[in-house]
Design an enzyme around this catalytic site. Sequence first.
Site, mmCIF file in Angstrom:
data_model
loop_
_atom_site.group_PDB
_atom_site.id
_atom_site.type_symbol
_atom_site.label_atom_id
_atom_site.label_comp_id
_atom_site.label_asym_id
_atom_site.label_seq_id
_atom_site.Cartn_x
_atom_site.Cartn_y
_atom_site.Cartn_z
ATOM 1 N N ASP A 196 0.857 -1.182 0.000
ATOM 2 C CA ASP A 196 0.000 0.000 0.000
ATOM 3 C C ASP A 196 0.899 1.240 0.000
ATOM 4 O OD1 ASP A 196 -2.275 1.863 0.501
ATOM 5 O OD2 ASP A 196 -3.346 0.027 0.989
ATOM 6 N N HIS A 257 -2.863 2.927 -4.381
ATOM 7 C CA HIS A 257 -2.448 2.313 -3.109
ATOM 8 C C HIS A 257 -1.154 1.520 -3.259
ATOM 9 C CE1 HIS A 257 -5.793 3.200 -0.389
ATOM 10 N NE2 HIS A 257 -6.628 3.016 -1.397
ATOM 11 N N GLU A 337 -10.028 2.742 -5.069
ATOM 12 C CA GLU A 337 -9.633 4.128 -4.836
ATOM 13 C C GLU A 337 -8.403 4.534 -5.658
ATOM 14 O OE1 GLU A 337 -11.077 4.807 -0.286
ATOM 15 O OE2 GLU A 337 -9.154 3.810 -0.541
HETATM 16 C C1 TNX Z 1 -10.927 2.417 2.178
HETATM 17 S S1 TNX Z 1 -11.836 -0.323 1.682
HETATM 18 C C2 TNX Z 1 -9.928 1.597 1.695
HETATM 19 C C3 TNX Z 1 -8.753 1.328 2.523
HETATM 20 C C4 TNX Z 1 -8.799 2.069 3.820
HETATM 21 C C5 TNX Z 1 -10.186 1.993 4.391
HETATM 22 C C6 TNX Z 1 -10.336 2.534 5.785
HETATM 23 C C7 TNX Z 1 -10.909 -0.159 0.532
HETATM 24 C C8 TNX Z 1 -11.025 -1.109 -0.547
HETATM 25 N N1 TNX Z 1 -10.044 0.862 0.545
HETATM 26 O O1 TNX Z 1 -7.595 1.625 1.807
HETATM 27 O O2 TNX Z 1 -7.879 1.507 4.683
HETATM 28 O O3 TNX Z 1 -11.071 2.663 3.522
HETATM 29 O O4 TNX Z 1 -11.476 1.989 6.380
#
Ligand code: TNX
Length: 545
Positions: A196, A257, A337
Site C-alpha cells: 500500500d 495504493h 480508490e
Molecule cells: C478504504 S476499503 C480503503 C482502505 C482504507 C479503508 C479505511 C478499501 C477497498 N479501501 O484503503 O484503509 O477505507 O477503512
Amino acid sequence: MHKRIKKLFAFFAAFVCFAAGTFAAAPVPAEELPLVPAPKAVQRTGTAVFKLPASATISAPKTLANEAAVLKTILKKRLNVSAAPAAAGTRGAVALSVSSKIKNPEGYELKITKSGISIAGGSPAGVYYGIRTLEQLFVSEKKNLPELKISDEPRFGYRGLMMDPARNFLPIEDVKRFVETMAAFKFNTLHFHVSDDQGWRVEIKNPKYKKLMTVGAQKNKPSGTRGYYTQKEIRELVEFAKKHHVEIIPEIDMPGHNMGAIFSYPELTCEYVRRVNADPALLRANPKMKLEIWDKAGVSEALLCAGKDSTYAFFNDVISELCKLFPSKRFHLGGDEAPAKCWDQCKDCLAFMKKKGLKNSQELMAYFFQKNFDALEKAGKTALYWYELDVPKYPKNAIMYSWRMGYTQQAIDRARREGYKVICCPGEYAYLDYPQIAGDPNHGWMPLTTLARTYEFDPGYGRPAEEQEAILGCEGTLWAEHLNTLDKIYYQAFPRALALVEAGWTPMDRRSWENFKVRAAPVVRDLRKNGVPARWPSEEFGKEK
Ligand code: TNX
C-alpha cells in the site's frame, strides 16, 4: 395453628430447595451452549454424560494426523488431559473419521454418547471444525460432556478476515497467532494486504527489485523489525495456516495504493507525477501526488502508469514470484480508490489510450485489469478486486469484493448480469476497523459499527436461492492505518468477528440476536481469559463476571 404454619412453611421450603436443586442440575438447553457460530442442528440425545479420563485415547486414520494433533493440543490446554493414539483397530475416547455421507467438505457430525465422542467430517476441514466445536463445549462443560448430536455445515464457503500489515507492519508470529484465533471460529480465509502507500511488505528475490525491501518496506514498522516478510516466513505462515484450514490470499493493490513500490522505483508511476514532483507550484496544486511513503491514512494520487510496457513487465516479474509463494488459486489485485487524475495528464497513458482505442481513463482502468487478469490466469490463478462502481468492465470470472457502504445489492445485481462472483464485506457491517462504541478509538470520519449492527448482516440479503449463487461469502476488514499492534487488532476484531462469522456460517433461520448474546458472552470471556483482548460489550452483555 402456629405449628401447622411452621410445618407448611417447612414443606414449601423443602419444595423450593428441591425445585431449585433440580433447576441447577438441569443441563443448559442445547440452544444456549456457548457455540459460536451456531451450528445448523444441536440435539440432546440423552441425559447421561461422558467423562473424559485424565489420559484419553484418540483414534484417527493417518489422513487425519494433523487434526488428531490439534485435538491433542486442545485437550492438554483446556482440560489438562493428555492424549495418546488408541491401539490399532480400537475406538478411542475420541474417534475422528472422514465420512463420504457428509457431502459438504466443511461439514461434520459430532456425537457424544456415554461411551465416547465421535467426530466425522466431510473432509479433514470438517473434522477440524468438529474439534473446534468440541473445544467450545469444554469451555462450559469441562470434562463432563453431555450426550448430544451436532450436525453442522457452513452456509457459505468463503468466510474471511482481512489483515493489513502494509499500513503498519506486524511481525509474522503475530499473524500466525491471529490465524489460529480466527480458525477457532471457523473462518477459512485470511486476505493478506501486503502492499500500500505505507509500505511494501513481502520479499521479492529478483535482484531488479531490491529496493522494494530496502526502501519500500522501511517505514511504519516497529523498531527493530525488518518491515517485510521474507519468503521463508511466508512459506511458514502458509503451512501453519493450512494446518488450521485457513487459506492465505495475498493482495498487491494496484494501480493505486502502491506508493511502497512507486517510491522505490519512481519510473513505475506516470511521467506526469514525476513532473509534478519536480515543480513546487504543480506540487502545491497536487499535494497527494507527492512521492513519499505515507505515514498517515488517505489516498495517494500517484498511480502505477498504465501506459508503459515496463509497468506490465514489473507486474509479471513480481507476480510470478508471488504466485509460487502463495499456493492459493486466488490472488487479489486491489483496484480500489485509484483516482485517474495522473493518467489523464500522462503522455504515456494518453498515447497508449489512443493506440488501443480506449475512450477515457476508466476504459484504461478496465484494460489494465484485464491485462493483469490474463497474466494471472496463465499462472493458474483467478484475480480478485475491490468493486468500484465507475469501472466500466471487469474481467469475466473475476471475483468482486463489495465494500462501499450501501452498494452491495447493486454489486450483486451487476455480478449476476455480468457473470462475476461476489464476496460481501460492506462497510456498514463488516468494517471491523470502524469504532464499535462511542468512546472507542474513533478515527474521525469512521462511522460507529456496533456488535448488534454487525450481527444484523445477512450476506445473502434475503434473496432467493438462485440469486444467492453469485455470493461466495463474507469478509471482515481490519484496515490498519490506526492498528499498529496485534492487541489493537484483536480489540477491533472481537467480538464483532464472532457476529460476522455467524453471518457466514449459520443459516438465517438459526440466527437470533438475543440467543447470540447468550452464546457469545462466555466465548468472549474465554477469549479475554486466554490473552485475546477482545472488547467486552457491557452495553449488551452486562457487567463482566
Ligand atoms: C478504504 S476499503 C480503503 C482502505 C482504507 C479503508 C479505511 C478499501 C477497498 N479501501 O484503503 O484503509 O477505507 O477503512
